[in-house]
Write an enzyme that holds these catalytic residues in place. Structure first.
Site, PDB file in Angstrom:
ATOM      1  N   GLU A 274     -18.274 -47.186 -21.379  1.00 20.57           N
ATOM      2  CA  GLU A 274     -18.142 -47.199 -22.848  1.00 20.57           C
ATOM      3  C   GLU A 274     -17.387 -48.446 -23.294  1.00 20.57           C
ATOM      4  OE1 GLU A 274     -19.861 -45.341 -24.839  1.00 20.57           O
ATOM      5  OE2 GLU A 274     -20.619 -44.267 -23.102  1.00 20.57           O
ATOM      6  N   TRP A 277     -19.872 -50.979 -23.434  1.00 17.61           N
ATOM      7  CA  TRP A 277     -20.679 -51.031 -24.662  1.00 17.61           C
ATOM      8  C   TRP A 277     -19.974 -51.850 -25.738  1.00 17.61           C
ATOM      9  CZ3 TRP A 277     -25.597 -50.151 -25.849  1.00 17.61           C
ATOM     10  CH2 TRP A 277     -26.358 -49.352 -24.993  1.00 17.61           C
ATOM     11  N   ASN A 340     -18.353 -39.873 -32.020  1.00 17.51           N
ATOM     12  CA  ASN A 340     -19.527 -40.695 -31.694  1.00 17.51           C
ATOM     13  C   ASN A 340     -20.834 -39.923 -31.749  1.00 17.51           C
ATOM     14  OD1 ASN A 340     -20.859 -43.140 -30.601  1.00 17.51           O
ATOM     15  ND2 ASN A 340     -21.234 -41.786 -28.847  1.00 17.51           N
ATOM     16  N   TRP A 381     -25.424 -49.370 -35.428  1.00 17.48           N
ATOM     17  CA  TRP A 381     -26.386 -48.979 -36.472  1.00 17.48           C
ATOM     18  C   TRP A 381     -27.793 -49.432 -36.101  1.00 17.48           C
ATOM     19  CZ3 TRP A 381     -26.732 -45.512 -40.158  1.00 17.48           C
ATOM     20  CH2 TRP A 381     -25.551 -44.919 -40.625  1.00 17.48           C
TER      21      TRP A 381
END
Ligand SMILES: Cc1cc2nc3c(=O)[nH]c(=O)nc-3n(C[C@H](O)[C@H](O)[C@H](O)COP(=O)(O)OP(=O)(O)OC[C@H]3O[C@@H](n4cnc5c(N)ncnc54)[C@H](O)[C@@H]3O)c2cc1C
Length: 475
Positions: A274, A277, A340, A381
């Site tokens: 993560e 990311w 999340n 997004w």
């Protein structure tokens, strides 16, 4: 002989521990720590309301760590820094690098102007595990897919810098106080919006350290599973602290590695990926600077958004009539944060069921999130919309009812943020419109009065989204 004076320009690195620029400045001599509110930055890049709230408190906390020596200014950073160098007779300026494209351009110019005036300027990597320019494919190209980027690019590159402790002693230059106070910047909201923020967050380095140690003690083991359950504290909540640099990713990375003696543990791997990311988002922003405004996959330029304003308002206010979506949007408004899993659900609902352009969702999040981040927000997004690099395929449309039933089984999350639904039996909690009238009566709910009727039929709008996507591909 008096020691040389240097300026430490704090930006997204509001901490003392593991701060390479501060460390170098302290080695150099006495320091003047400064923060500049950049008045030249484009309007769309100005921090949103929740970020400003955070920044206010974070600067206060940093100022305390620096024994009240932080000096704040507002204006054009180049003019301010050049003035300060001459006013304080400083011969060096130190900062940690930022990676937003406009900031890179700005910093290049500032570096040149300061160097032209004879000043030493040094910048450092203080906020990423691997800087975007250091990770390339074997053929020299840029990665576009997360797994090879992370596994082949990052994990096979040099290990991230091991974090350094706070400098043992900081000596402050004996200079006049310039600039203004943190309060003068007027960062706190005029409306009573932030009252619950204080229950959830403690901006600053100490708050960040508390969050990290809580996570290691209570949630790191089990992270892979629990990270998907919005009603439990299964994640670290480090995102705003990382965004403002109150903790470096290196501190989080090594703290987790040290906490797990069984390397290769799947909870550990999942958490580290993560953080990966986050790195990937910065990597994308660096190599594809337009991702904040333009579809990464330009095929989406032809997409026919509906962009109905009443739908957008219902979504942003948590009044869509879809419980998990409303709970998420209300969590965001009340706490400045959203889990999340729920970010993905509300994002998919906006973009796919309501056919509203992802950029409108991105802007709302930008204003409301305490962790609003140019790189992670835009990349995420676009991931949700299907237009991004390595994005979720457009045709994979989250069903908010099934998502709610899977990840919020007993409805603890929905009941927290939509308390009007708390007497609805579990069977109907995520789809109150299917409940028989007597069940709703017993729960004290009249749809359309106590809680909205759904603004979208999930089945029909799913098909509409698929059709709109098919049109885009054909034209
Ligand atoms: C539509 C949408 C918008 C988002 N906007 C932002 C944003 O503006 N700022 C932001 O920091 N994150 C954003 N995220 C990513 C993610 O939701 C948050 O980073 C995460 O929820 C933060 O909670 P945590 O610190 O408890 O995460 P943890 O699960 O504890 O993860 C640890 C850290 O890893 C990083 N991270 C985790 N997941 C992601 C991810 N998918 N992408 C990038 N970094 C990640 C964060 O820095 C996080 O603090 C967004 C996700 C979506 C779907």
């Amino acid at each position: 002989m008096s020691q040389p004076v240097s300026i430490v320009w704090f930006r997204q690195d509001l901490r003392v521990i593991d701060n390479p620029a501060l460390f170098a400045a302290v080695e150099h001599g006495t320091i003047v720590p400064v923060y500049i509110f950049d008045s030249e930055i484009a309007e769309e890049e100005q921090p949103g309301g929740a970020s400003n709230w955070w920044l206010h408190h974070s600067l206060e906390s940093l100022n305390k760590r620096l024994n009240g020596h932080l000096q704040c200014f507002s204006g054009d950073p180049q003019t301010i820094l050049c003035d300060l160098v001459s006013k304080f007779s400083a011969n060096a300026v130190f900062w940690n690098r930022c990676y937003e494209p406009t900031v890179i351009e700005r910093d290049k110019k500032i570096k040149q102007a300061l160097r032209d005036s004879g000043c030493l300027v040094s910048s450092f990597n203080g906020s990423l595990l691997w800087e975007p320019m250091s990770i390339r494919k074997q053929d020299g190209g840029v990665y576009r897919v997360f797994t090879p980027y992370y596994r082949k690019g990052c994990l096979q590159a040099s290990a991230p810098r091991y974090p350094s402790p706070a400098p043992t002693r900081i000596t402050y230059a004996d200079v006049s106080r310039e600039g203004h106070t943190i309060q003068d910047a007027g960062l706190l909201p005029d409306i009573d919006w932030d009252s619950a923020f204080y229950d959830h967050w403690k901006p600053g380095e100490e708050g960040a350290a508390d969050k990290l140690s809580d996570f290691i003690r209570h949630a790191a083991r089990g992270y892979q599973e629990e990270r998907n359950i919005p009603s439990v504290r299964g994640t670290s909540r480090l995102s705003p602290h990382l965004h403002f640099g109150e903790i470096s990713p290196n501190q989080a990375w090594y703290a987790l590695l040290n906490a797990f003696d069984d390397q290769g543990n799947s909870d550990l791997d999942c958490f580290l990926s993560e953080l990966g990311w986050r790195e990937f988002s910065y990597y994308l922003l660096f190599h594809f600077p337009t991702i904040t405004e333009q579809n990464f996959n330009y095929q989406f330029d032809k997409f026919k958004w509906l962009n109905r304003q009443d739908d957008f308002i219902a979504w942003s206010k948590g009044q869509t009539g879809i419980p998990i979506v409303d709970a998420g949007m209300r969590e965001l408004w009340q706490t400045g944060y959203m889990h999340n899993r729920v970010r993905m659900i509300v994002g998919s609902f906006l973009v796919k069921n309501l056919l509203i352009d992802w950029r409108k969702g991105e802007r709302w999040f930008w204003d409301c999130l305490v962790d609003a981040d140019r790189a992670s927000n835009a990349a995420s997004w676009q991931w949700v919309a299907g237009s991004g690099a390595d994005a979720a395929p457009y045709f994979r449309i989250f069903n908010p009812v099934l998502q709610g039933e899977k990840f919020d089984k007993q409805g603890a999350y929905v009941k927290t943020y939509c308390p009007e639904l708390k007497h609805i039996p579990d069977k109907y909690l995520h789809k109150p419109w299917e409940a028989p009238k007597e069940v709703l009566n017993k729960a004290g709910i009249t749809l359309g009065k106590d809680y909205p009727k759904p603004i979208a039929d999930l089945k029909q709008t799913r098909q509409r989204a698929l059709d709109a996507y098919a049109d885009t591909k054909e034209n």
